[in-house]
Write an enzyme that holds these catalytic residues in place. Structure first.
Site, PDB file in Angstrom:
ATOM      1  CD  GLN A 117      42.265  43.156  52.540  1.00  0.00           C
ATOM      2  OE1 GLN A 117      42.702  42.043  52.836  1.00  0.00           O
ATOM      3  NE2 GLN A 117      40.995  43.342  52.237  1.00  0.00           N
ATOM      4  CG  ASN A 118      42.136  47.101  46.766  1.00  0.00           C
ATOM      5  OD1 ASN A 118      42.132  45.899  47.047  1.00  0.00           O
ATOM      6  ND2 ASN A 118      41.030  47.810  46.655  1.00  0.00           N
ATOM      7  CB  VAL A 119      48.942  46.882  45.493  1.00  0.00           C
ATOM      8  CG1 VAL A 119      49.116  46.074  46.770  1.00  0.00           C
ATOM      9  CG2 VAL A 119      48.537  45.966  44.335  1.00  0.00           C
ATOM     10  CG  ASP A 120      43.983  49.645  42.903  1.00  0.00           C
ATOM     11  OD1 ASP A 120      43.127  48.741  42.834  1.00  0.00           O
ATOM     12  OD2 ASP A 120      43.872  50.609  43.691  1.00  0.00           O
ATOM     13  CG  HIS A 135      48.066  43.824  51.568  1.00  0.00           C
ATOM     14  ND1 HIS A 135      46.940  43.142  51.179  1.00  0.00           N
ATOM     15  CD2 HIS A 135      48.257  43.510  52.870  1.00  0.00           C
ATOM     16  CE1 HIS A 135      46.480  42.426  52.195  1.00  0.00           C
ATOM     17  NE2 HIS A 135      47.252  42.643  53.238  1.00  0.00           N
ATOM     18  CB  CYS A 143      67.227  49.766  45.752  1.00  0.00           C
ATOM     19  SG  CYS A 143      68.816  48.988  45.402  1.00  0.00           S
ATOM     20  N   GLY A 203      34.094  44.868  49.621  1.00  0.00           N
ATOM     21  CA  GLY A 203      34.754  44.234  48.488  1.00  0.00           C
ATOM     22  C   GLY A 203      35.960  43.406  48.856  1.00  0.00           C
ATOM     23  CB  THR A 204      37.845  42.414  51.476  1.00  0.00           C
ATOM     24  OG1 THR A 204      38.878  41.485  51.831  1.00  0.00           O
ATOM     25  CG2 THR A 204      37.041  42.783  52.704  1.00  0.00           C
ATOM     26  CD  GLU A 231      32.691  35.472  46.063  1.00  0.00           C
ATOM     27  OE1 GLU A 231      32.185  35.041  45.019  1.00  0.00           O
ATOM     28  OE2 GLU A 231      33.911  35.398  46.303  1.00  0.00           O
TER      29      GLU A 231
HETATM   30  P1  OAD Z   1      39.742  38.756  46.858  1.00  0.00           P
HETATM   31  O1  OAD Z   1      39.917  38.555  45.399  1.00  0.00           O
HETATM   32  O2  OAD Z   1      40.135  37.646  47.819  1.00  0.00           O
HETATM   33  O3  OAD Z   1      38.225  39.101  47.192  1.00  0.00           O
HETATM   34  C1  OAD Z   1      37.561  40.107  46.492  1.00  0.00           C
HETATM   35  C2  OAD Z   1      36.103  40.049  46.922  1.00  0.00           C
HETATM   36  O4  OAD Z   1      35.423  41.090  46.256  1.00  0.00           O
HETATM   37  C3  OAD Z   1      35.427  38.739  46.535  1.00  0.00           C
HETATM   38  O5  OAD Z   1      34.784  38.204  47.683  1.00  0.00           O
HETATM   39  C4  OAD Z   1      34.401  39.155  45.471  1.00  0.00           C
HETATM   40  O6  OAD Z   1      33.189  38.445  45.624  1.00  0.00           O
HETATM   41  C5  OAD Z   1      34.175  40.600  45.819  1.00  0.00           C
HETATM   42  N1  OAD Z   1      33.788  41.445  44.680  1.00  0.00           N
HETATM   43  C6  OAD Z   1      34.144  41.337  43.391  1.00  0.00           C
HETATM   44  N2  OAD Z   1      33.628  42.360  42.670  1.00  0.00           N
HETATM   45  C7  OAD Z   1      32.939  43.142  43.566  1.00  0.00           C
HETATM   46  C8  OAD Z   1      32.188  44.337  43.466  1.00  0.00           C
HETATM   47  N3  OAD Z   1      32.025  44.965  42.299  1.00  0.00           N
HETATM   48  N4  OAD Z   1      31.623  44.855  44.597  1.00  0.00           N
HETATM   49  C9  OAD Z   1      31.766  44.231  45.794  1.00  0.00           C
HETATM   50  N5  OAD Z   1      32.472  43.085  45.958  1.00  0.00           N
HETATM   51  C10 OAD Z   1      33.043  42.561  44.854  1.00  0.00           C
HETATM   52  O7  OAD Z   1      40.540  40.088  47.203  1.00  0.00           O
HETATM   53  P2  OAD Z   1      40.874  40.636  48.637  1.00  0.00           P
HETATM   54  O8  OAD Z   1      39.854  40.257  49.655  1.00  0.00           O
HETATM   55  O9  OAD Z   1      41.191  42.065  48.491  1.00  0.00           O
HETATM   56  O10 OAD Z   1      47.195  40.318  49.489  1.00  0.00           O
HETATM   57  O11 OAD Z   1      42.230  39.849  48.954  1.00  0.00           O
HETATM   58  C11 OAD Z   1      42.965  40.262  50.100  1.00  0.00           C
HETATM   59  C12 OAD Z   1      44.405  40.013  49.818  1.00  0.00           C
HETATM   60  O12 OAD Z   1      44.594  38.677  49.341  1.00  0.00           O
HETATM   61  C13 OAD Z   1      44.987  40.870  48.708  1.00  0.00           C
HETATM   62  O13 OAD Z   1      45.296  42.160  49.160  1.00  0.00           O
HETATM   63  C14 OAD Z   1      46.272  40.089  48.432  1.00  0.00           C
HETATM   64  C15 OAD Z   1      45.772  38.668  48.535  1.00  0.00           C
HETATM   65  O14 OAD Z   1      46.683  37.858  49.197  1.00  0.00           O
HETATM   66  C16 OAD Z   1      48.502  40.583  49.099  1.00  0.00           C
HETATM   67  O15 OAD Z   1      48.790  40.728  47.941  1.00  0.00           O
HETATM   68  C17 OAD Z   1      49.460  40.653  50.229  1.00  0.00           C
END
Ligand code: OAD
Length: 258
Positions: A117-120, A135, A143, A203-204, A231
């Site tokens: 889901q990461n864009v990096d 994503h 463009c 990590g999501t 968490e």
């Molecule tokens: P979130 O920020 O919602 O969740 C990141 C999760 O990673 C959290 O539950 C943290 O507890 C956990 N976390 C943080 N550091 C960590 C580590 N070192 N090891 C393991 N877990 C860790 O991000 P995503 O779940 O990726 O979509 O969010 C999904 C999407 O929500 C993103 O891609 C974005 C957003 O809407 C778009 O931009 C379309």
């Protein structure tokens, strides 16, 4: 067990042992990663508090087509600043462990699919091959007039928003709230989750659809399911194995069996 394994509680050590067994015996593995996997590279997760200039903005309000239409300069600056931060970051041990895992699976003729889901693009930088970018990525800019999409590595942009040769303005090649995901990427992700023997959610927060449903698709198709996240998430109560911890620490440990 090498690494910091002996500082990990017995319950987690047992979960790590079971995950290793899954990895040893499964013929196909699908992995879904979220912002938590990039956190240890210094990239704030999506729901972390915004800092500095951006503290007064809610990312959910900046990452939308409406926000870009209303103020393309502001949104372009926000993404440019995130690209700039990312350009200084390196893949962490979690990214590198996943790249190694893919090599091991493919060397032994087993299927491996990384969906992010990461864009990096840190997975690509770490050596992961063909990650599915659900994503999109802010390294591609499209463009809004002629549709031409190209990789923009120059950081920062000289002016905002960047312009296309046709005179149109370019937008970041990411999926914004309210937009649909790239069809091919979604179809690949759905098919991979529905046909793998092991699914790992790493990590999501498991809050954003349709990515959040992939683990359930895998489980309903008979796959074993594993979660590693700092968490608890909506997955934590039903996956086969859930470990609370940092992917940058646990993934190398899981792969570093004697
Ligand atoms: P979130 O920020 O919602 O969740 C990141 C999760 O990673 C959290 O539950 C943290 O507890 C956990 N976390 C943080 N550091 C960590 C580590 N070192 N090891 C393991 N877990 C860790 O991000 P995503 O779940 O990726 O979509 O969010 C999904 C999407 O929500 C993103 O891609 C974005 C957003 O809407 C778009 O931009 C379309």
């Amino acid at each position: 067990m090498t690494g910091t394994g002996n500082q990990i509680d017995p319950g987690t050590q047992e979960r790590i042992r079971r995950i290793r067994d899954f990895l040893r015996t499964c013929d196909s593995l699908t992995v879904l990663t979220g912002a938590g996997v990039s956190a240890e590279s210094g990239i704030p997760t999506f729901r972390d508090a915004q800092t500095g200039l951006w503290a007064k903005y809610d990312p959910m309000e900046l990452a939308t087509p409406e926000a870009f239409a209303h103020d393309p300069v502001l949104v372009s600056r926000w993404y440019d600043e995130r690209r700039g931060k990312c350009a200084a970051c390196k893949p962490n041990q979690g990214h590198l462990a996943l790249a190694r895992l893919q090599q091991e699976f493919e060397a032994s003729g087993r299927r491996f699919m990384l969906i992010t889901q990461n864009v990096d693009r840190l997975h690509k930088q770490a050596g992961s091959r063909n990650p599915v970018e659900l994503h999109g990525t802010f390294w591609l800019w499209r463009c809004t007039s002629c549709g031409e999409e190209r990789e923009e590595r120059e950081v920062p942009f000289p002016d905002h928003p960047p312009r296309c040769a046709c005179g149109g303005i370019r937008r970041p090649g990411v999926v914004w709230f309210g937009e649909s995901l790239p069809e091919a990427a979604l179809a690949t992700a759905w098919q991979s989750a529905g046909s793998c023997e092991l699914f790992m959610s790493l990590g999501t927060s498991g809050l954003v659809e349709p990515a959040a449903s992939l683990a359930r698709v895998a489980a309903n198709s008979g796959a074993k399911t594993v979660e590693i996240n700092l968490e608890p998430t909506p997955l934590s109560t039903w996956v086969d194995i859930s470990i609370a911890g940092a992917t940058g620490e646990l993934l190398p440990l899981i792969l570093s069996e004697p």
